[in-house]
Design an enzyme around this catalytic site. Structure first.
Site, mmCIF file in Angstrom:
data_model
loop_
_atom_site.group_PDB
_atom_site.id
_atom_site.type_symbol
_atom_site.label_atom_id
_atom_site.label_comp_id
_atom_site.label_asym_id
_atom_site.label_seq_id
_atom_site.Cartn_x
_atom_site.Cartn_y
_atom_site.Cartn_z
ATOM 1 N N ASN A 47 70.800 171.427 56.241
ATOM 2 C CA ASN A 47 69.961 172.367 55.489
ATOM 3 C C ASN A 47 70.478 173.794 55.659
ATOM 4 O O ASN A 47 70.978 174.177 56.718
ATOM 5 C CB ASN A 47 68.467 172.259 55.862
ATOM 6 C CG ASN A 47 68.173 172.409 57.341
ATOM 7 O OD1 ASN A 47 68.982 172.046 58.180
ATOM 8 N ND2 ASN A 47 67.000 172.928 57.653
ATOM 9 N N GLU A 49 69.119 177.569 54.922
ATOM 10 C CA GLU A 49 67.965 178.396 54.542
ATOM 11 C C GLU A 49 68.414 179.767 54.032
ATOM 12 O O GLU A 49 69.599 180.126 54.106
ATOM 13 C CB GLU A 49 67.020 178.531 55.739
ATOM 14 C CG GLU A 49 66.482 177.174 56.156
ATOM 15 C CD GLU A 49 65.399 177.234 57.229
ATOM 16 O OE1 GLU A 49 65.226 178.282 57.888
ATOM 17 O OE2 GLU A 49 64.721 176.204 57.396
ATOM 18 N N CYS A 58 68.054 171.574 51.127
ATOM 19 C CA CYS A 58 67.857 170.532 52.135
ATOM 20 C C CYS A 58 69.166 169.802 52.450
ATOM 21 O O CYS A 58 70.090 169.757 51.625
ATOM 22 C CB CYS A 58 66.870 169.483 51.630
ATOM 23 S SG CYS A 58 65.169 170.031 51.516
ATOM 24 N N GLU A 60 69.687 166.528 52.787
ATOM 25 C CA GLU A 60 69.934 165.298 52.006
ATOM 26 C C GLU A 60 70.555 165.623 50.652
ATOM 27 O O GLU A 60 71.516 164.990 50.210
ATOM 28 C CB GLU A 60 68.633 164.527 51.754
ATOM 29 C CG GLU A 60 67.902 164.081 53.000
ATOM 30 C CD GLU A 60 66.890 165.106 53.497
ATOM 31 O OE1 GLU A 60 67.198 166.319 53.508
ATOM 32 O OE2 GLU A 60 65.781 164.682 53.878
ATOM 33 N N CYS A 89 61.861 165.087 52.150
ATOM 34 C CA CYS A 89 60.889 165.725 51.243
ATOM 35 C C CYS A 89 60.930 165.079 49.860
ATOM 36 O O CYS A 89 61.852 164.332 49.513
ATOM 37 C CB CYS A 89 61.143 167.221 51.157
ATOM 38 S SG CYS A 89 62.467 167.671 50.016
ATOM 39 N N CYS A 92 64.088 165.689 47.686
ATOM 40 C CA CYS A 92 65.247 164.885 48.100
ATOM 41 C C CYS A 92 65.065 163.425 47.703
ATOM 42 O O CYS A 92 66.018 162.757 47.306
ATOM 43 C CB CYS A 92 65.477 165.031 49.601
ATOM 44 S SG CYS A 92 66.051 166.694 50.022
HETATM 45 N N1 THU Z 1 64.366 170.097 55.030
HETATM 46 C C1 THU Z 1 65.443 169.294 54.775
HETATM 47 O O1 THU Z 1 66.595 169.689 54.969
HETATM 48 N N2 THU Z 1 65.201 168.056 54.294
HETATM 49 C C2 THU Z 1 63.959 167.541 54.058
HETATM 50 O O2 THU Z 1 63.862 166.456 53.500
HETATM 51 C C3 THU Z 1 62.785 168.258 54.522
HETATM 52 C C4 THU Z 1 62.992 169.689 54.807
HETATM 53 C C5 THU Z 1 64.600 171.447 55.546
HETATM 54 C C6 THU Z 1 64.248 172.551 54.589
HETATM 55 C C7 THU Z 1 63.980 173.684 55.536
HETATM 56 O O3 THU Z 1 65.211 174.316 55.839
HETATM 57 C C8 THU Z 1 63.464 173.024 56.797
HETATM 58 O O4 THU Z 1 63.838 171.657 56.693
HETATM 59 C C9 THU Z 1 61.950 173.139 56.974
HETATM 60 O O5 THU Z 1 61.273 172.729 55.844
#
Ligand code: THU
Length: 135
Positions: A47, A49, A58, A60, A89, A92
């Protein structure tokens, strides 16, 4: 390509390795994903940000986009590593479902322990798919 025990362990290990590359200074929730193709290759993603929170990507989806950009569209499984074996999530799930509902999703923790295993079909019942655009 079947998901042998050896491949599964490799996938889990790579998901946790790439997790360490996550850029998550806001949530501090690092996620790593490793995606296995039917050709036996593994694509990874973490991920990433942003100060403008909404443009965060994300792990995935990052792995899927990397694989597709390399010409790979047939997937066997994806391992998703977080410190607590958290769940992928909705966005994804939707992106993965584009490439097949039989993809196995392995949620693992930072010790490599398998916390949950499901298919996309289980995780996204009634997925919106390309066929829905035709009906
Ligand atoms: N995140 C992912 O990388 N994948 C997911 O399926 C759920 C959330 C990340 C996004 C963000 O950087 C952090 O997790 C918190 O939500």
């Amino acid at each position: 390509m079947t998901l042998t025990e050896e491949k599964q362990q490799d996938l889990i290990k790579k998901a946790n390795q790439v997790r360490l590359k996550a850029y998550a200074p806001y949530s501090n929730y690092q996620v790593g994903a490793a995606l296995l193709t039917t050709s036996g290759k593994i694509f990874t993603g973490a991920n990433v940000e942003n100060a403008a929170y909404g443009v965060t990507m994300c792990a995935e989806r990052s792995a899927v986009f990397s694989a597709v950009s390399a010409g790979e569209r047939d997937f066997v499984a994806i391992a998703v590593a977080t410190h607590n074996g958290g769940s992928p999530c909705g966005s994804c799930r939707q992106v993965l479902s584009e490439f097949g509902l039989d993809i196995n999703v392995l949620q693992v923790d930072d010790q490599g322990k398998l916390i949950q295993q499901n298919t996309l079909r289980d995780l996204l019942p009634g997925a919106f798919q390309s066929k829905d655009l035709l009906e």
